[in-house]
Motif scaffolding. Sequence first.
Motif, PDB file in Angstrom:
ATOM      1  N   PRO A  49       7.280  -1.609  -7.838  1.00  0.00           N
ATOM      2  CA  PRO A  49       8.567  -1.557  -7.125  1.00  0.00           C
ATOM      3  C   PRO A  49       9.042  -0.147  -6.799  1.00  0.00           C
ATOM      4  CG  PRO A  49       8.653  -3.154  -8.912  1.00  0.00           C
ATOM      5  CD  PRO A  49       7.371  -2.386  -9.082  1.00  0.00           C
ATOM      6  N   GLY A  50       8.615   0.851  -7.550  1.00  0.00           N
ATOM      7  CA  GLY A  50       9.067   2.208  -7.289  1.00  0.00           C
ATOM      8  C   GLY A  50       8.095   3.065  -6.507  1.00  0.00           C
ATOM      9  N   ARG A  51       6.953   2.494  -6.147  1.00  0.00           N
ATOM     10  CA  ARG A  51       5.930   3.301  -5.484  1.00  0.00           C
ATOM     11  C   ARG A  51       6.259   3.591  -4.026  1.00  0.00           C
ATOM     12  NH1 ARG A  51       0.993   4.232  -7.470  1.00  0.00           N
ATOM     13  NH2 ARG A  51       0.021   4.088  -5.430  1.00  0.00           N
ATOM     14  N   ARG A  52       6.910   2.645  -3.387  1.00  0.00           N
ATOM     15  CA  ARG A  52       7.251   2.832  -1.972  1.00  0.00           C
ATOM     16  C   ARG A  52       8.749   2.606  -1.799  1.00  0.00           C
ATOM     17  NH1 ARG A  52       3.046   2.945   1.726  1.00  0.00           N
ATOM     18  NH2 ARG A  52       0.994   2.388   0.925  1.00  0.00           N
ATOM     19  N   SER A  53       9.407   3.551  -1.185  1.00  0.00           N
ATOM     20  CA  SER A  53      10.828   3.424  -0.882  1.00  0.00           C
ATOM     21  C   SER A  53      10.995   3.465   0.626  1.00  0.00           C
ATOM     22  CB  SER A  53      11.633   4.552  -1.551  1.00  0.00           C
ATOM     23  OG  SER A  53      12.997   4.451  -1.232  1.00  0.00           O
ATOM     24  N   VAL A  54      11.384   2.351   1.212  1.00  0.00           N
ATOM     25  CA  VAL A  54      11.543   2.285   2.666  1.00  0.00           C
ATOM     26  C   VAL A  54      13.014   2.053   2.976  1.00  0.00           C
ATOM     27  CG1 VAL A  54       9.209   1.571   3.206  1.00  0.00           C
ATOM     28  CG2 VAL A  54      10.871  -0.153   2.604  1.00  0.00           C
ATOM     29  N   LYS A  55      13.539   2.824   3.889  1.00  0.00           N
ATOM     30  CA  LYS A  55      14.957   2.771   4.227  1.00  0.00           C
ATOM     31  C   LYS A  55      15.149   2.647   5.734  1.00  0.00           C
ATOM     32  CE  LYS A  55      16.128   3.625  -0.099  1.00  0.00           C
ATOM     33  NZ  LYS A  55      16.727   2.575  -0.958  1.00  0.00           N
ATOM     34  N   LYS A  56      16.337   2.218   6.098  1.00  0.00           N
ATOM     35  CA  LYS A  56      16.809   2.187   7.478  1.00  0.00           C
ATOM     36  C   LYS A  56      15.844   1.444   8.403  1.00  0.00           C
ATOM     37  CE  LYS A  56      19.659   6.268   6.746  1.00  0.00           C
ATOM     38  NZ  LYS A  56      20.050   7.621   7.199  1.00  0.00           N
ATOM     39  N   ASP A  57      15.402   2.067   9.488  1.00  0.00           N
ATOM     40  CA  ASP A  57      14.559   1.367  10.457  1.00  0.00           C
ATOM     41  C   ASP A  57      13.263   0.892   9.831  1.00  0.00           C
ATOM     42  OD1 ASP A  57      16.455   1.810  12.363  1.00  0.00           O
ATOM     43  OD2 ASP A  57      15.363   3.399  13.411  1.00  0.00           O
ATOM     44  N   TYR A  58      12.710   1.665   8.905  1.00  0.00           N
ATOM     45  CA  TYR A  58      11.452   1.286   8.278  1.00  0.00           C
ATOM     46  C   TYR A  58      11.632   0.031   7.425  1.00  0.00           C
ATOM     47  CZ  TYR A  58       9.970   5.921   9.742  1.00  0.00           C
ATOM     48  OH  TYR A  58       9.671   7.033  10.491  1.00  0.00           O
ATOM     49  N   GLN A  59      12.740  -0.030   6.702  1.00  0.00           N
ATOM     50  CA  GLN A  59      13.009  -1.214   5.898  1.00  0.00           C
ATOM     51  C   GLN A  59      13.177  -2.443   6.788  1.00  0.00           C
ATOM     52  OE1 GLN A  59      16.936  -1.973   4.004  1.00  0.00           O
ATOM     53  NE2 GLN A  59      15.787  -1.850   2.082  1.00  0.00           N
ATOM     54  N   ALA A  60      13.897  -2.287   7.891  1.00  0.00           N
ATOM     55  CA  ALA A  60      14.078  -3.410   8.815  1.00  0.00           C
ATOM     56  C   ALA A  60      12.732  -3.892   9.349  1.00  0.00           C
ATOM     57  CB  ALA A  60      14.997  -3.002   9.963  1.00  0.00           C
ATOM     58  N   ILE A 271      10.227 -15.926  -5.314  1.00  0.00           N
ATOM     59  CA  ILE A 271      10.425 -14.751  -4.452  1.00  0.00           C
ATOM     60  C   ILE A 271      11.591 -15.054  -3.536  1.00  0.00           C
ATOM     61  CG2 ILE A 271       9.363 -13.184  -2.793  1.00  0.00           C
ATOM     62  CD1 ILE A 271       6.640 -14.097  -3.856  1.00  0.00           C
ATOM     63  N   SER A 272      12.765 -14.545  -3.878  1.00  0.00           N
ATOM     64  CA  SER A 272      13.973 -14.917  -3.150  1.00  0.00           C
ATOM     65  C   SER A 272      14.761 -13.728  -2.615  1.00  0.00           C
ATOM     66  CB  SER A 272      14.888 -15.746  -4.053  1.00  0.00           C
ATOM     67  OG  SER A 272      15.262 -15.014  -5.207  1.00  0.00           O
ATOM     68  N   LYS A 273      14.364 -12.503  -2.958  1.00  0.00           N
ATOM     69  CA  LYS A 273      15.099 -11.319  -2.548  1.00  0.00           C
ATOM     70  C   LYS A 273      14.280 -10.479  -1.571  1.00  0.00           C
ATOM     71  CE  LYS A 273      18.625 -12.268  -5.136  1.00  0.00           C
ATOM     72  NZ  LYS A 273      19.879 -12.740  -4.511  1.00  0.00           N
ATOM     73  N   ALA A 274      14.984  -9.875  -0.616  1.00  0.00           N
ATOM     74  CA  ALA A 274      14.311  -9.053   0.389  1.00  0.00           C
ATOM     75  C   ALA A 274      13.534  -7.910  -0.250  1.00  0.00           C
ATOM     76  CB  ALA A 274      15.340  -8.518   1.385  1.00  0.00           C
ATOM     77  N   LYS A 275      14.100  -7.289  -1.283  1.00  0.00           N
ATOM     78  CA  LYS A 275      13.410  -6.166  -1.925  1.00  0.00           C
ATOM     79  C   LYS A 275      12.099  -6.617  -2.558  1.00  0.00           C
ATOM     80  CE  LYS A 275      15.986  -6.540  -6.295  1.00  0.00           C
ATOM     81  NZ  LYS A 275      16.857  -5.822  -7.262  1.00  0.00           N
ATOM     82  N   VAL A 278       9.391  -6.771   0.139  1.00  0.00           N
ATOM     83  CA  VAL A 278       8.853  -5.448   0.449  1.00  0.00           C
ATOM     84  C   VAL A 278       7.856  -5.019  -0.615  1.00  0.00           C
ATOM     85  CG1 VAL A 278       9.429  -3.004   0.723  1.00  0.00           C
ATOM     86  CG2 VAL A 278      10.872  -4.745   1.794  1.00  0.00           C
ATOM     87  N   THR A 279       8.148  -5.326  -1.874  1.00  0.00           N
ATOM     88  CA  THR A 279       7.221  -4.970  -2.957  1.00  0.00           C
ATOM     89  C   THR A 279       5.886  -5.679  -2.781  1.00  0.00           C
ATOM     90  OG1 THR A 279       9.032  -4.572  -4.526  1.00  0.00           O
ATOM     91  CG2 THR A 279       6.858  -5.013  -5.451  1.00  0.00           C
ATOM     92  N   TYR A 280       5.921  -6.962  -2.457  1.00  0.00           N
ATOM     93  CA  TYR A 280       4.667  -7.699  -2.276  1.00  0.00           C
ATOM     94  C   TYR A 280       3.898  -7.198  -1.053  1.00  0.00           C
ATOM     95  CZ  TYR A 280       5.248 -11.109  -6.002  1.00  0.00           C
ATOM     96  OH  TYR A 280       5.341 -11.707  -7.236  1.00  0.00           O
ATOM     97  N   LEU A 281       4.605  -6.884   0.014  1.00  0.00           N
ATOM     98  CA  LEU A 281       3.924  -6.327   1.182  1.00  0.00           C
ATOM     99  C   LEU A 281       3.271  -4.989   0.859  1.00  0.00           C
ATOM    100  CD1 LEU A 281       6.541  -7.158   3.962  1.00  0.00           C
ATOM    101  CD2 LEU A 281       4.218  -8.071   3.827  1.00  0.00           C
ATOM    102  N   LEU A 297      -3.623 -13.904   6.986  1.00  0.00           N
ATOM    103  CA  LEU A 297      -4.193 -13.505   5.700  1.00  0.00           C
ATOM    104  C   LEU A 297      -3.145 -13.296   4.613  1.00  0.00           C
ATOM    105  CD1 LEU A 297      -6.982 -10.984   6.789  1.00  0.00           C
ATOM    106  CD2 LEU A 297      -7.288 -13.295   5.889  1.00  0.00           C
ATOM    107  N   PHE A 298      -1.872 -13.415   4.957  1.00  0.00           N
ATOM    108  CA  PHE A 298      -0.842 -13.266   3.933  1.00  0.00           C
ATOM    109  C   PHE A 298       0.354 -14.135   4.262  1.00  0.00           C
ATOM    110  CE2 PHE A 298       2.951 -11.107   2.141  1.00  0.00           C
ATOM    111  CZ  PHE A 298       2.627 -11.276   0.802  1.00  0.00           C
ATOM    112  N   ARG A 299       0.833 -14.870   3.276  1.00  0.00           N
ATOM    113  CA  ARG A 299       2.020 -15.707   3.431  1.00  0.00           C
ATOM    114  C   ARG A 299       2.876 -15.624   2.169  1.00  0.00           C
ATOM    115  NH1 ARG A 299       0.687 -20.067   6.826  1.00  0.00           N
ATOM    116  NH2 ARG A 299      -0.595 -19.238   8.523  1.00  0.00           N
ATOM    117  N   PHE A 300       4.174 -15.694   2.360  1.00  0.00           N
ATOM    118  CA  PHE A 300       5.097 -15.967   1.266  1.00  0.00           C
ATOM    119  C   PHE A 300       5.395 -17.460   1.256  1.00  0.00           C
ATOM    120  CE2 PHE A 300       6.422 -11.587   2.442  1.00  0.00           C
ATOM    121  CZ  PHE A 300       6.340 -10.971   1.205  1.00  0.00           C
TER     122      PHE A 300
END
Length: 330
Positions: A49-60, A271-275, A278-281, A297-300
Amino acid sequence: MHSPTTTPTDHQLPQAIEPRNPGMELDLDWVRRAQANTSAIERRAKSLPGRRSVKKDYQAAWLLKAITCMDLTTLSGDDTEGRVRRLCAKARQPVRAELLEQLGMPDITTGAICVYHDMISTAVDALDGSGIPVAAVSTGFPAGLSPFHLRVEEIREGVKAGADEIDIVITRRHVLQGNWQALYDEMRAFREACGDAHVKAILATGELGTLRNVARASLVCMMAGADFIKTSTGKESVNATLPVSLVMVRAIRDYYDRTGYRVGYKPAGGISKAKDAVTYLSLMKDELGDRWLQPDLFRFGASSLLGDIERQLEHHVTGAYSATYRHALA
């Protein structure tokens, strides 16, 4: 090693550009060599969870990607045709149109809809012309303990009803007893019954006892021709976790390195939270690369995740969080 092609065939889902995994002979030496260093796996998972921090446009952008990789799911005993139709409408238009317009992604949809067998025809009708696949749970879901011939016939009936994907459950005791031949034979029979429909093998990892069992069961199901391996039914006491996911995606990587065939991965349950999405991706990107960030090749496996993602996207566009009830799914 097989050389992948980018030309779709009749045996692929609409969004797929990979040849299907045909399986291989059961290699018991490979299966028995598979191990899992639990402490190392847990340390790596804890760091994710702490390896990648994506904010703003990247998070969207990452959250929009998560939507396209979502099996929007309803697996309740009180499902109705109206609920399934509303869910299919949400799959076609997962986020309010004006938000998607402002984000520059007006045409995205979810990756699929996942329902019980009885609702396949309703979902197929509601999604007609959308290109969104219908997935159906099968083989005595969730326990998988109905007579074997009925489980096989249930798959055939699901395909006949119009399901593009079949989510099967394995017999857990085969794993717990180390009876890999029985698991392989079962999975081969399920794959054959699916025909052109893609098959996702649900391992029910919360009931397999050890991470080593998860690794070995993953390999056996892929050897038997699974198109996807999936963590959970969502009905177990423990569903998708990062340590289990790490074990399964590394088994997928080993299988690809050995055979050249890419197998998909589906974490499901809890898996119910947006954060968390992002961690799984980021796990998939780190361990398997960008190719595994596509819906073939990937589904939630998710029912409530989309609501939280939509709230986060609205905050990104407007600067304000909206009430959860404004994003009800069905």
